[in-house]
Design a protein around this motif. Structure first.
Motif, PDB file in Angstrom:
ATOM      1  N   ALA A  82      -7.846   7.042   2.980  1.00 43.43           N
ATOM      2  CA  ALA A  82      -7.985   6.791   4.421  1.00 43.43           C
ATOM      3  C   ALA A  82      -8.733   7.939   5.090  1.00 43.43           C
ATOM      4  O   ALA A  82      -9.630   7.711   5.914  1.00 43.43           O
ATOM      5  CB  ALA A  82      -6.610   6.598   5.061  1.00 43.43           C
ATOM      6  N   SER A  83      -8.388   9.167   4.742  1.00 44.94           N
ATOM      7  CA  SER A  83      -9.070  10.329   5.325  1.00 44.94           C
ATOM      8  C   SER A  83     -10.548  10.337   4.962  1.00 44.94           C
ATOM      9  O   SER A  83     -11.413  10.545   5.829  1.00 44.94           O
ATOM     10  CB  SER A  83      -8.410  11.628   4.840  1.00 44.94           C
ATOM     11  N   ALA A  84     -10.843  10.128   3.686  1.00 42.05           N
ATOM     12  CA  ALA A  84     -12.241  10.133   3.241  1.00 42.05           C
ATOM     13  C   ALA A  84     -13.030   8.989   3.860  1.00 42.05           C
ATOM     14  O   ALA A  84     -14.199   9.154   4.227  1.00 42.05           O
ATOM     15  CB  ALA A  84     -12.312  10.072   1.716  1.00 42.05           C
TER      16      ALA A  84
ATOM     17  N   ASP B 156     -11.509   5.275  -6.919  1.00 40.55           N
ATOM     18  CA  ASP B 156     -10.865   4.808  -8.147  1.00 40.55           C
ATOM     19  C   ASP B 156      -9.370   5.093  -8.143  1.00 40.55           C
ATOM     20  O   ASP B 156      -8.562   4.263  -8.578  1.00 40.55           O
ATOM     21  CB  ASP B 156     -11.527   5.431  -9.373  1.00 40.55           C
ATOM     22  N   ARG B 157      -8.982   6.262  -7.663  1.00 38.79           N
ATOM     23  CA  ARG B 157      -7.560   6.624  -7.580  1.00 38.79           C
ATOM     24  C   ARG B 157      -6.830   5.651  -6.660  1.00 38.79           C
ATOM     25  O   ARG B 157      -5.742   5.174  -6.975  1.00 38.79           O
ATOM     26  CB  ARG B 157      -7.438   8.057  -7.057  1.00 38.79           C
ATOM     27  N   PHE B 158      -7.435   5.335  -5.528  1.00 40.58           N
ATOM     28  CA  PHE B 158      -6.845   4.396  -4.576  1.00 40.58           C
ATOM     29  C   PHE B 158      -6.806   2.982  -5.154  1.00 40.58           C
ATOM     30  O   PHE B 158      -5.770   2.318  -5.134  1.00 40.58           O
ATOM     31  CB  PHE B 158      -7.642   4.428  -3.269  1.00 40.58           C
ATOM     32  N   ALA B 159      -7.923   2.526  -5.710  1.00 41.27           N
ATOM     33  CA  ALA B 159      -8.024   1.156  -6.222  1.00 41.27           C
ATOM     34  C   ALA B 159      -7.132   0.927  -7.441  1.00 41.27           C
ATOM     35  O   ALA B 159      -6.739  -0.211  -7.713  1.00 41.27           O
ATOM     36  CB  ALA B 159      -9.475   0.832  -6.557  1.00 41.27           C
ATOM     37  N   ALA B 160      -6.790   1.987  -8.157  1.00 44.43           N
ATOM     38  CA  ALA B 160      -5.887   1.857  -9.302  1.00 44.43           C
ATOM     39  C   ALA B 160      -4.444   1.645  -8.849  1.00 44.43           C
ATOM     40  O   ALA B 160      -3.601   1.203  -9.627  1.00 44.43           O
ATOM     41  CB  ALA B 160      -5.976   3.102 -10.183  1.00 44.43           C
ATOM     42  N   THR B 161      -4.176   1.938  -7.590  1.00 51.02           N
ATOM     43  CA  THR B 161      -2.813   1.886  -7.067  1.00 51.02           C
ATOM     44  C   THR B 161      -2.548   0.641  -6.220  1.00 51.02           C
ATOM     45  O   THR B 161      -1.414   0.202  -6.102  1.00 51.02           O
ATOM     46  CB  THR B 161      -2.557   3.154  -6.213  1.00 51.02           C
ATOM     47  N   PHE B 162      -3.612   0.070  -5.629  1.00 54.65           N
ATOM     48  CA  PHE B 162      -3.481  -1.076  -4.732  1.00 54.65           C
ATOM     49  C   PHE B 162      -4.335  -2.233  -5.238  1.00 54.65           C
ATOM     50  O   PHE B 162      -5.377  -2.016  -5.858  1.00 54.65           O
ATOM     51  CB  PHE B 162      -3.925  -0.685  -3.311  1.00 54.65           C
ATOM     52  N   ASP B 163      -3.915  -3.465  -4.918  1.00 54.95           N
ATOM     53  CA  ASP B 163      -4.715  -4.621  -5.331  1.00 54.95           C
ATOM     54  C   ASP B 163      -5.977  -4.729  -4.478  1.00 54.95           C
ATOM     55  O   ASP B 163      -6.113  -4.077  -3.442  1.00 54.95           O
ATOM     56  CB  ASP B 163      -3.886  -5.913  -5.271  1.00 54.95           C
ATOM     57  N   ARG B 164      -6.917  -5.531  -4.928  1.00 61.53           N
ATOM     58  CA  ARG B 164      -8.234  -5.640  -4.285  1.00 61.53           C
ATOM     59  C   ARG B 164      -8.126  -6.080  -2.826  1.00 61.53           C
ATOM     60  O   ARG B 164      -8.839  -5.571  -1.965  1.00 61.53           O
ATOM     61  CB  ARG B 164      -9.104  -6.622  -5.059  1.00 61.53           C
ATOM     62  N   GLU B 165      -7.242  -7.027  -2.546  1.00 63.92           N
ATOM     63  CA  GLU B 165      -7.075  -7.501  -1.167  1.00 63.92           C
ATOM     64  C   GLU B 165      -6.634  -6.366  -0.246  1.00 63.92           C
ATOM     65  O   GLU B 165      -7.131  -6.221   0.873  1.00 63.92           O
ATOM     66  CB  GLU B 165      -6.050  -8.639  -1.141  1.00 63.92           C
ATOM     67  N   THR B 166      -5.725  -5.542  -0.726  1.00 62.11           N
ATOM     68  CA  THR B 166      -5.239  -4.417   0.071  1.00 62.11           C
ATOM     69  C   THR B 166      -6.287  -3.320   0.181  1.00 62.11           C
ATOM     70  O   THR B 166      -6.388  -2.657   1.219  1.00 62.11           O
ATOM     71  CB  THR B 166      -3.914  -3.882  -0.512  1.00 62.11           C
ATOM     72  N   VAL B 167      -7.086  -3.127  -0.866  1.00 60.55           N
ATOM     73  CA  VAL B 167      -8.191  -2.159  -0.782  1.00 60.55           C
ATOM     74  C   VAL B 167      -9.109  -2.538   0.373  1.00 60.55           C
ATOM     75  O   VAL B 167      -9.469  -1.708   1.203  1.00 60.55           O
ATOM     76  CB  VAL B 167      -8.967  -2.071  -2.112  1.00 60.55           C
ATOM     77  N   VAL B 168      -9.454  -3.818   0.445  1.00 63.12           N
ATOM     78  CA  VAL B 168     -10.316  -4.280   1.536  1.00 63.12           C
ATOM     79  C   VAL B 168      -9.586  -4.172   2.869  1.00 63.12           C
ATOM     80  O   VAL B 168     -10.143  -3.686   3.856  1.00 63.12           O
ATOM     81  CB  VAL B 168     -10.794  -5.736   1.282  1.00 63.12           C
ATOM     82  N   GLY B 169      -8.317  -4.585   2.911  1.00 63.29           N
ATOM     83  CA  GLY B 169      -7.551  -4.521   4.160  1.00 63.29           C
ATOM     84  C   GLY B 169      -7.397  -3.114   4.691  1.00 63.29           C
ATOM     85  O   GLY B 169      -7.594  -2.858   5.881  1.00 63.29           O
ATOM     86  N   ALA B 170      -7.054  -2.173   3.813  1.00 68.24           N
ATOM     87  CA  ALA B 170      -6.887  -0.779   4.243  1.00 68.24           C
ATOM     88  C   ALA B 170      -8.218  -0.190   4.697  1.00 68.24           C
ATOM     89  O   ALA B 170      -8.275   0.554   5.682  1.00 68.24           O
ATOM     90  CB  ALA B 170      -6.297   0.052   3.104  1.00 68.24           C
ATOM     91  N   THR B 171      -9.280  -0.530   3.992  1.00 64.71           N
ATOM     92  CA  THR B 171     -10.610  -0.036   4.367  1.00 64.71           C
ATOM     93  C   THR B 171     -10.999  -0.546   5.746  1.00 64.71           C
ATOM     94  O   THR B 171     -11.495   0.212   6.589  1.00 64.71           O
ATOM     95  CB  THR B 171     -11.659  -0.450   3.321  1.00 64.71           C
TER      96      THR B 171
END
Length: 192
Positions: A131-133, A145-160
């Motif tokens: 989130a900071s970056a 990669d560290r973030f995406a390894a921890t959350f599913d793709r839908e959440t990666v897009v949602g958080a972004t």
């Protein structure tokens, strides 16, 4: 100082509910209630200078808020990290209140204010770093990669998208000089 006047709720020609916060005092632990007011938020009163835009703004924010795929706690950590990275005192102040209402502790919020992501479990640390970056425009492959390894793709897009929404809002608030309704709580919650 505000560069755009705050619309008086009594003279707003549209739905006055659009000016109100969705939080009540009961949403906040009692020991923090005197630090925050309820009622019309300056962010909404500023955007209300364009009533049609206010409705769309509220709908868009509600969608990114509810559909990010993050838990309430993760959502507030994300917004706080974004606010801190953007230096947005208004967003930080408002979301300290929201963070406390979903169970974040003052110590946890202060750690985000210090950008101490190591104070959190790995999942949350990866989220905070991402989130900071994202807010700073400095996401590299390792952080992603560290973030995406921890959350599913839908959440990666949602958080972004959530960070993008709050980053855009931070820039708008800064340009229009919108300030917190109360005395700023500080990046490390000096007043708590």
């Amino acid at each position: 100082m505000a560069r755009v006047p705050y619309v008086d709720p009594e003279s707003f020609p549209g739905d006055r509910d659009l000016l109100e916060t969705s939080m009540d005092d009961e949403d906040l632990p009692e020991e923090y209630r005197d630090l925050f007011s309820t009622g019309a938020r300056r962010v909404h009163r500023t955007v209300a200078n364009n009533p049609d835009l206010l409705r769309g703004f509220r709908e868009s924010n509600a969608t990114t808020w509810h559909e990010s795929g993050l838990s309430d706690r993760e959502r507030e950590l994300t917004i706080l990290a974004s606010a801190r990275a953007n230096g947005s005192r208004y967003e930080w102040h408002q979301h300290v209140r929201h963070g406390l209402s979903v169970g974040l502790t003052p110590a946890e919020i202060s750690a985000v204010g210090r950008r101490d992501h190591d104070a959190f479990p790995e999942r949350e640390a990866a989220l905070l770093a991402y989130a900071s970056a994202t807010a700073e425009g400095t996401v590299d492959d390792d952080t992603f990669d560290r973030f995406a390894a921890t959350f599913d793709r839908e959440t990666v897009v949602g958080a972004t998208m959530l960070v993008g929404s709050y980053t855009g809002l931070a820039r708008s608030l800064d340009a229009m000089g919108v300030e917190p309704e109360e005395a700023f709580v500080g990046w490390e919650l000096e007043g708590l």
